[in-house]
Design a protein around this motif. Sequence first.
Motif, PDB file in Angstrom:
ATOM      1  N   TYR A  82       1.280  -1.434  -0.469  1.00 30.96           N
ATOM      2  CA  TYR A  82       0.089  -0.483  -0.140  1.00 30.96           C
ATOM      3  C   TYR A  82       0.887   1.095  -0.235  1.00 30.96           C
ATOM      4  O   TYR A  82       0.045   2.338   0.746  1.00 30.96           O
ATOM      5  N   ALA A  83       2.066   1.289  -0.412  1.00 33.81           N
ATOM      6  CA  ALA A  83       2.883   2.410  -0.373  1.00 33.81           C
ATOM      7  C   ALA A  83       2.437   3.313  -1.980  1.00 33.81           C
ATOM      8  O   ALA A  83       2.327   4.453  -1.011  1.00 33.81           O
ATOM      9  N   ALA A  84       1.137   2.651  -2.962  1.00 34.04           N
ATOM     10  CA  ALA A  84       0.471   3.627  -3.183  1.00 34.04           C
ATOM     11  C   ALA A  84      -0.894   3.303  -2.929  1.00 34.04           C
ATOM     12  O   ALA A  84      -1.273   2.687  -2.382  1.00 34.04           O
ATOM     13  N   PRO A  85      -2.245   4.185  -3.225  1.00 34.63           N
ATOM     14  CA  PRO A  85      -3.256   3.592  -3.054  1.00 34.63           C
ATOM     15  C   PRO A  85      -3.022   2.305  -3.505  1.00 34.63           C
ATOM     16  O   PRO A  85      -3.482   2.475  -4.925  1.00 34.63           O
ATOM     17  N   HIS A  86      -4.347   1.503  -3.378  1.00 30.20           N
ATOM     18  CA  HIS A  86      -5.332   0.379  -4.832  1.00 30.20           C
ATOM     19  C   HIS A  86      -6.189   0.976  -5.375  1.00 30.20           C
ATOM     20  O   HIS A  86      -7.205   1.943  -4.771  1.00 30.20           O
ATOM     21  N   PRO A  87      -6.518   0.463  -6.385  1.00 28.05           N
ATOM     22  CA  PRO A  87      -7.225   1.534  -7.134  1.00 28.05           C
ATOM     23  C   PRO A  87      -8.803   0.978  -6.851  1.00 28.05           C
ATOM     24  O   PRO A  87      -9.085   0.052  -6.153  1.00 28.05           O
ATOM     25  N   ASN A  88     -10.003   1.471  -7.833  1.00 22.38           N
ATOM     26  CA  ASN A  88     -11.230   1.375  -7.044  1.00 22.38           C
ATOM     27  C   ASN A  88     -11.996   1.480  -5.695  1.00 22.38           C
ATOM     28  O   ASN A  88     -12.763   1.035  -5.711  1.00 22.38           O
ATOM     29  N   ILE A  89     -11.298   2.414  -5.119  1.00 23.34           N
ATOM     30  CA  ILE A  89     -11.397   2.850  -3.444  1.00 23.34           C
ATOM     31  C   ILE A  89     -11.607   4.226  -3.364  1.00 23.34           C
ATOM     32  O   ILE A  89     -10.100   4.900  -3.124  1.00 23.34           O
ATOM     33  N   PRO A  90     -12.280   4.661  -3.130  1.00 20.36           N
ATOM     34  CA  PRO A  90     -12.530   5.904  -2.412  1.00 20.36           C
ATOM     35  C   PRO A  90     -11.818   6.626  -1.556  1.00 20.36           C
ATOM     36  O   PRO A  90     -11.302   5.737  -0.693  1.00 20.36           O
ATOM     37  N   PRO A  91     -11.284   8.088  -1.049  1.00 21.34           N
ATOM     38  CA  PRO A  91     -10.804   7.992   0.410  1.00 21.34           C
ATOM     39  C   PRO A  91     -11.686   7.852   1.390  1.00 21.34           C
ATOM     40  O   PRO A  91     -12.811   7.835   1.203  1.00 21.34           O
ATOM     41  N   PHE A  92     -11.503   7.079   1.546  1.00 16.66           N
ATOM     42  CA  PHE A  92     -11.501   6.928   3.456  1.00 16.66           C
ATOM     43  C   PHE A  92     -12.482   8.285   3.996  1.00 16.66           C
ATOM     44  O   PHE A  92     -11.478   9.312   4.310  1.00 16.66           O
ATOM     45  N   GLU A  93     -13.583   8.284   4.903  1.00 11.07           N
ATOM     46  CA  GLU A  93     -13.908   9.046   4.906  1.00 11.07           C
ATOM     47  C   GLU A  93     -14.850   8.437   6.766  1.00 11.07           C
ATOM     48  O   GLU A  93     -15.430   7.553   6.338  1.00 11.07           O
ATOM     49  N   PRO A  94     -14.384   9.083   8.134  1.00 12.27           N
ATOM     50  CA  PRO A  94     -14.673   8.045   9.275  1.00 12.27           C
ATOM     51  C   PRO A  94     -17.031   8.411   9.139  1.00 12.27           C
ATOM     52  O   PRO A  94     -17.405   9.694   8.301  1.00 12.27           O
ATOM     53  N   LEU A 144     -23.263 -21.556  -2.549  1.00 12.00           N
ATOM     54  CA  LEU A 144     -21.605 -20.106  -2.462  1.00 12.00           C
ATOM     55  C   LEU A 144     -22.679 -19.126  -2.794  1.00 12.00           C
ATOM     56  O   LEU A 144     -24.206 -19.109  -2.913  1.00 12.00           O
ATOM     57  N   SER A 145     -22.026 -18.598  -2.623  1.00 11.23           N
ATOM     58  CA  SER A 145     -22.369 -17.142  -2.968  1.00 11.23           C
ATOM     59  C   SER A 145     -21.790 -15.738  -3.538  1.00 11.23           C
ATOM     60  O   SER A 145     -21.100 -14.647  -2.487  1.00 11.23           O
ATOM     61  N   PRO A 146     -21.227 -15.950  -4.640  1.00 10.56           N
ATOM     62  CA  PRO A 146     -20.110 -15.711  -5.163  1.00 10.56           C
ATOM     63  C   PRO A 146     -20.918 -13.868  -5.397  1.00 10.56           C
ATOM     64  O   PRO A 146     -21.856 -13.794  -6.021  1.00 10.56           O
ATOM     65  N   HIS A 147     -20.255 -12.497  -5.469  1.00 10.39           N
ATOM     66  CA  HIS A 147     -20.390 -11.822  -5.644  1.00 10.39           C
ATOM     67  C   HIS A 147     -19.041 -10.336  -5.224  1.00 10.39           C
ATOM     68  O   HIS A 147     -18.463 -11.131  -5.354  1.00 10.39           O
ATOM     69  N   HIS A 148     -19.734  -9.275  -6.062  1.00  8.58           N
ATOM     70  CA  HIS A 148     -18.634  -8.165  -5.844  1.00  8.58           C
ATOM     71  C   HIS A 148     -18.790  -6.876  -5.126  1.00  8.58           C
ATOM     72  O   HIS A 148     -19.453  -6.596  -5.176  1.00  8.58           O
ATOM     73  N   HIS A 149     -17.839  -6.195  -4.948  1.00  5.81           N
ATOM     74  CA  HIS A 149     -18.119  -4.976  -4.397  1.00  5.81           C
ATOM     75  C   HIS A 149     -17.571  -3.689  -5.516  1.00  5.81           C
ATOM     76  O   HIS A 149     -16.622  -4.244  -5.840  1.00  5.81           O
ATOM     77  N   ASP A 150     -18.073  -2.835  -5.740  1.00  7.83           N
ATOM     78  CA  ASP A 150     -17.557  -1.933  -6.458  1.00  7.83           C
ATOM     79  C   ASP A 150     -16.296  -1.333  -6.256  1.00  7.83           C
ATOM     80  O   ASP A 150     -15.941  -1.070  -7.180  1.00  7.83           O
ATOM     81  N   ASP A 151     -16.788  -0.433  -5.672  1.00  5.62           N
ATOM     82  CA  ASP A 151     -15.575   0.387  -4.660  1.00  5.62           C
ATOM     83  C   ASP A 151     -14.703  -0.399  -3.144  1.00  5.62           C
ATOM     84  O   ASP A 151     -14.955   1.596  -2.526  1.00  5.62           O
ATOM     85  N   PHE A 152     -14.709  -0.841  -2.337  1.00  5.16           N
ATOM     86  CA  PHE A 152     -14.942  -0.708  -1.564  1.00  5.16           C
ATOM     87  C   PHE A 152     -14.054  -2.752  -0.921  1.00  5.16           C
ATOM     88  O   PHE A 152     -14.607  -3.757  -1.542  1.00  5.16           O
ATOM     89  N   GLU A 153     -12.616  -2.496  -0.182  1.00  7.54           N
ATOM     90  CA  GLU A 153     -12.537  -4.481   0.247  1.00  7.54           C
ATOM     91  C   GLU A 153     -13.002  -5.321   1.067  1.00  7.54           C
ATOM     92  O   GLU A 153     -13.591  -4.489   1.976  1.00  7.54           O
TER      93      GLU A 153
END
Length: 299
Positions: free
Chosen positions: A141-153, A203-212
């Motif tokens: 994570y020296a550089a941000p990973h793609p597809n994840i917006p900036p963190f907001e609490p 099983l439950s195959p699925h994906h998330h667009d913008d979060f880990e």
Amino acid sequence: MYDASDPRAALAAARSAPAPSAFAGAEIGRFHAEPPQEDGPEGRTWYLRGQNFLVAHTEARPGAVLRRQAQPDEYVLLLMRPDTPARITAGGQVETVPGHSLVIVPPGDSGIALPEGGAVTRLFSTRSADLAARCANAESYAAPHPNIPPFEPWPAPPDGFRIRAYPLDVPPEPGRFGRIFRCTTLMINLIDPMDGPRDIRKLSPHHHDDFEQGSLALDGSFTHHLRWPWTPDMTTWREDAHVECGSPSLIVIPPPAIHTSRGTDAGLNQLVDIFSPPRRDFSEKPGWVLNAADYPMPR
């Protein structure tokens, strides 16, 4: 794609996201088979991170005290074992908490005393820069990973920050998915434990667009199946992955990889999912977040 019996099948459709042009791989920590990042008087600790969260799993020695000074935000303590009580001090408050509890610890100075020792897991945001630097995969994570917006609490609790302890003896309920708790920085879902291998027809195959998604295995063994989308640019393609992990272990699943996890042991298989910040879709389902009254959603 969820089986019809899976409560997540009733979730609202996710909003559309821009088509990704780059992908990250999964981050994997097999704590059960790898040396710890710390080995000292308090015990042995393994650290692994995602973009917004990190996990510190400790095999604590009897009498250990796990301290944080000037902690920038809330963190979560997971006491899965009934024989692992803790005495927590933070912000002038002292709470003795039995094992098999989840505890939210406020910002600032804190200490977790473990008179019996045992296995405990702490979950932080990566705003804890000192801990993020200790992670086995910090360089990833020296550089941000793609597809994840900036963190907001998420918003602070109306009655202020304090130690909040919740028992984990929560029975399953039809239509509710797992046992979900949230705070300002994290959402934790303790998946209902499974005795024996998961049915491969459900099983439950699925994906998330913008979060880990972090999937923390605390009992049993799991195979995590991942598949990345194809794009017009073949240089971004990735091979499918079928990652076998015992416990304790952590896999951080990147967006938008299709994924599902399968418990494989003959006995208990226990998985805990981690999201940072909390998920809105889970939070919008009435009754799913067990401590929703303590933490408001963003407007």
